[in-house]
Write an enzyme that holds these catalytic residues in place. Structure first.
Site, mmCIF file in Angstrom:
data_model
loop_
_atom_site.group_PDB
_atom_site.id
_atom_site.type_symbol
_atom_site.label_atom_id
_atom_site.label_comp_id
_atom_site.label_asym_id
_atom_site.label_seq_id
_atom_site.Cartn_x
_atom_site.Cartn_y
_atom_site.Cartn_z
ATOM 1 N N GLU A 74 -0.359 4.212 0.200
ATOM 2 C CA GLU A 74 -0.737 5.658 1.126
ATOM 3 C C GLU A 74 -1.433 5.113 2.319
ATOM 4 O O GLU A 74 -0.553 4.930 3.234
ATOM 5 C CB GLU A 74 -2.115 6.332 0.016
ATOM 6 C CG GLU A 74 -1.578 7.044 -1.074
ATOM 7 C CD GLU A 74 -2.677 8.139 -1.757
ATOM 8 O OE1 GLU A 74 -3.492 8.553 -1.125
ATOM 9 O OE2 GLU A 74 -2.510 7.964 -2.806
ATOM 10 N N CYS A 94 -11.609 4.247 -0.883
ATOM 11 C CA CYS A 94 -13.172 4.009 -0.396
ATOM 12 C C CYS A 94 -13.235 4.288 0.954
ATOM 13 O O CYS A 94 -13.924 5.066 1.479
ATOM 14 C CB CYS A 94 -13.545 2.603 -0.639
ATOM 15 S SG CYS A 94 -15.054 2.244 -0.098
ATOM 16 N N ALA A 142 -17.060 16.019 -11.010
ATOM 17 C CA ALA A 142 -17.299 14.441 -10.714
ATOM 18 C C ALA A 142 -17.646 14.071 -12.227
ATOM 19 O O ALA A 142 -18.869 13.428 -12.491
ATOM 20 C CB ALA A 142 -18.603 14.516 -9.906
ATOM 21 N N HIS A 201 -45.038 -6.121 8.811
ATOM 22 C CA HIS A 201 -45.605 -4.815 8.950
ATOM 23 C C HIS A 201 -45.479 -4.182 10.473
ATOM 24 O O HIS A 201 -45.610 -4.756 11.225
ATOM 25 C CB HIS A 201 -47.223 -5.109 8.688
ATOM 26 C CG HIS A 201 -48.231 -3.771 8.798
ATOM 27 N ND1 HIS A 201 -48.218 -3.050 7.736
ATOM 28 C CD2 HIS A 201 -48.630 -3.515 9.767
ATOM 29 C CE1 HIS A 201 -49.161 -2.011 8.360
ATOM 30 N NE2 HIS A 201 -49.474 -2.515 9.440
ATOM 31 N N ALA A 261 -17.306 -0.461 -4.675
ATOM 32 C CA ALA A 261 -16.471 -1.305 -3.615
ATOM 33 C C ALA A 261 -17.194 -2.640 -3.580
ATOM 34 O O ALA A 261 -16.179 -3.555 -3.525
ATOM 35 C CB ALA A 261 -16.734 -0.203 -2.445
ATOM 36 N N ALA A 291 -23.596 9.189 -9.359
ATOM 37 C CA ALA A 291 -23.726 9.147 -7.678
ATOM 38 C C ALA A 291 -22.641 10.124 -6.983
ATOM 39 O O ALA A 291 -23.205 10.795 -6.022
ATOM 40 C CB ALA A 291 -23.566 7.730 -7.607
ATOM 41 N N ILE A 292 -21.590 10.185 -7.401
ATOM 42 C CA ILE A 292 -20.629 11.231 -6.682
ATOM 43 C C ILE A 292 -21.235 12.571 -6.638
ATOM 44 O O ILE A 292 -21.132 13.403 -5.806
ATOM 45 C CB ILE A 292 -19.232 10.984 -7.204
ATOM 46 C CG1 ILE A 292 -18.574 9.692 -6.927
ATOM 47 C CG2 ILE A 292 -18.164 12.016 -6.488
ATOM 48 C CD1 ILE A 292 -17.257 9.307 -7.741
ATOM 49 N N GLU A 305 0.616 -1.170 -0.053
ATOM 50 C CA GLU A 305 -0.097 0.034 -0.027
ATOM 51 C C GLU A 305 0.898 1.225 0.048
ATOM 52 O O GLU A 305 1.661 1.306 0.728
ATOM 53 C CB GLU A 305 -0.815 0.010 1.162
ATOM 54 C CG GLU A 305 -1.774 1.331 1.274
ATOM 55 C CD GLU A 305 -2.764 1.566 0.069
ATOM 56 O OE1 GLU A 305 -2.428 2.759 -0.387
ATOM 57 O OE2 GLU A 305 -3.415 0.860 -0.209
#
Length: 467
Positions: free
Chosen positions: A35, A41, A272, A446, A322, A187-188, A33
């Site tokens: 970062e 995400c 976006a 219900h 994700a 969506a973003i 990794e």
């Protein structure tokens, strides 16, 4: 002899899940990794944005207290505290992934990876964060390198942290602007618009296609726009952005729409307009990895054309979600370990966490008809659902699409409160190849919002009860 059974490059929701599943199957695993554990995400995407949206939702609900016989004085918000809470949520979950790596004895290597040719799976050469480099080998490598916000420098749409924001800047801004132009209504874009609008910011959304949320069913898209406009959103659809310019006071966005040109102005612009896979600079060209428009080409087991090399998640193409990455990660890990995975291909649901929420799975009505399928369509509005009326959340509806010949559920589309939680019921139904008989015979508790799911399925066959 290879040092590991598996090396996973990238620790997002695809990568870290793949690593954990591999260790469960007895594999020795390392994860690289560059970062922060959890990837985009967890640190800058799915999770912290939901924290922001929850703050916006709670603040917005205060303006409706009178409807519930309640009152409050000196209502307000601390913008810095809202951002700090969101970052705190991300930090907590980042620590959680670190704990999972230790629990499962997965070696975490902090650095930037590059692939080189080898006799088996590619070698991984890592430029370590701490300095120096390390070369590791494994029987297999999974690329879970994700994606980043797309930039369009040719028209001036490139994040600068001040006047033009991508998702990182929009999640941790230095100040709350009075006005924002959001370019892109997926969506973003809609989620950021929803958060800032809830705090009173003037929000204009620009979309190049004829309608907002273009991947959604057209009825849902139309209902969403109507609901957002009621909350004060402004929209420009079928509008091409030709230039983004900055000044000391703000940003100017030039658009062409309906044969006319117009310049929109705001303090800040949020880009976006999609994503770019993080596939550059990691050695794919030298290995001869097959690509498709910047994304890695994979087969049904997430294998690339290079021996021992797999790819999952955003870097391997749409949908860029994700949960799709996690699903692929588990499947790839099982395939590498020669674990016989059940041949079940669950459909991938899409969710937008705006107010109201939007969720969908399977074919849209238009998509089904374009595929020459004869369909039966059912709808049921929340305005006559008992739980929705009691909660004061009556916007929206449930829409279901069935194959008229087989009775199979092939699509479901929802807009309304908490539909992102409800959609999994339809995902399960499609996965299990449920028909209208199965859904009609299911007993729904219900009072719940989920009763609208039942009524929609009944409506497709002329059996709706409560309307």
């Amino acid at each position: 002899m290879a040092e590991f059974d598996l090396i996973v490059i990238g620790s997002g929701p695809g990568g870290y899940v793949a690593a954990i599943r591999a260790t469960q199957l007895g594999q020795k695993v390392a994860i690289v990794e560059r970062e922060a554990l959890g990837g985009i995400c967890l640190n800058w995407g799915c999770i912290p944005t939901k924290a922001l949206l929850k703050s916006g939702e709670k603040f917005e609900s205060l303006s409706h207290l009178k409807d519930f016989g309640l009152s409050a004085e000196k209502v307000g918000f601390d913008f810095d505290a809202i951002i700090a809470r969101s970052r705190g949520v991300a930090k907590q979950l980042n620590a959680g992934v670190g704990y999972l790596m230790k629990k499962n004895k997965i070696e975490v290597i902090e650095g930037t990876a590059k692939l080189e040719k080898a006799s088996a799976a590619p070698k991984v050469v890592i430029a370590l964060k701490a300095g120096g480099s390390r070369t590791v080998e494994a029987k297999a490598v999974i690329l879970a390198v994700g994606a980043r916000a797309r930039a369009l420098p040719q028209i001036g749409l490139e994040a600068d942290g001040e006047r033009i924001w991508a998702y990182r800047e929009a999640m941790a801004p230095k100040r709350l602007p009075k006005s924002i132009i959001v370019i892109g209504s997926g969506a973003i874009g809609i989620e950021f618009g929803s958060f800032y609008r809830a705090l009173g910011v003037d929000v204009t959304v620009v979309e190049a296609l004829p309608r907002i949320l273009p991947v959604e069913d057209e009825e849902v898209s139309k209902a969403a726009r109507k609901s957002f406009e009621k909350r004060g959103f402004k929209f420009r659809v079928d509008a091409k952005v030709t230039k983004v310019s900055k000044s000391g006071k703000g940003v100017q966005v030039a658009i062409e729409a309906g044969g006319r040109t117009e310049t929109l102005e705001a303090e800040v612009c949020i880009s976006a307009v999609g994503i770019t896979a993080n596939t550059d600079g990691i050695g794919l060209e030298a290995l001869g990895v097959k690509m498709d428009r910047g994304h890695i080409t994979i087969d049904s087991h997430c294998q690339t054309n290079v021996k021992g090399l797999y790819a999952i998640g955003d870097c391997a193409g749409a949908p860029w979600l994700a949960h799709k990455a996690s699903h692929e990660g588990i499947h790839a890990a099982e395939h590498i370990a020669a674990y016989k995975t059940p041949n079940v291909h669950s459909p991938i649901a899409g969710c937008t966490y705006s107010q109201p929420q939007i969720a969908s799975v399977g074919l849209t009505e238009q998509g089904a008809r374009e595929a020459k399928r004869e369909v039966k369509v059912g709808r049921f509005p929340f305005k006559v659902n008992g739980k929705a009326i009691a909660a004061g959340d009556t916007d929206g509806f449930v829409k279901t699409i069935f194959d008229a010949k087989t009775g199979a559920l092939i699509g479901a589309h929802m807009i309304g409160t908490e539909v992102t939680e409800m959609i999994q019921g339809f995902v399960t139904a499609i996965t299990l190849e449920a028909t209208e008989e199965d859904l009609h015979g299911t007993v729904y508790p219900h009072p719940t919002l989920s009763e609208a799911m039942h009524e929609s399925a009944l409506d497709a066959y002329g059996r709706m009860i409560h309307l």
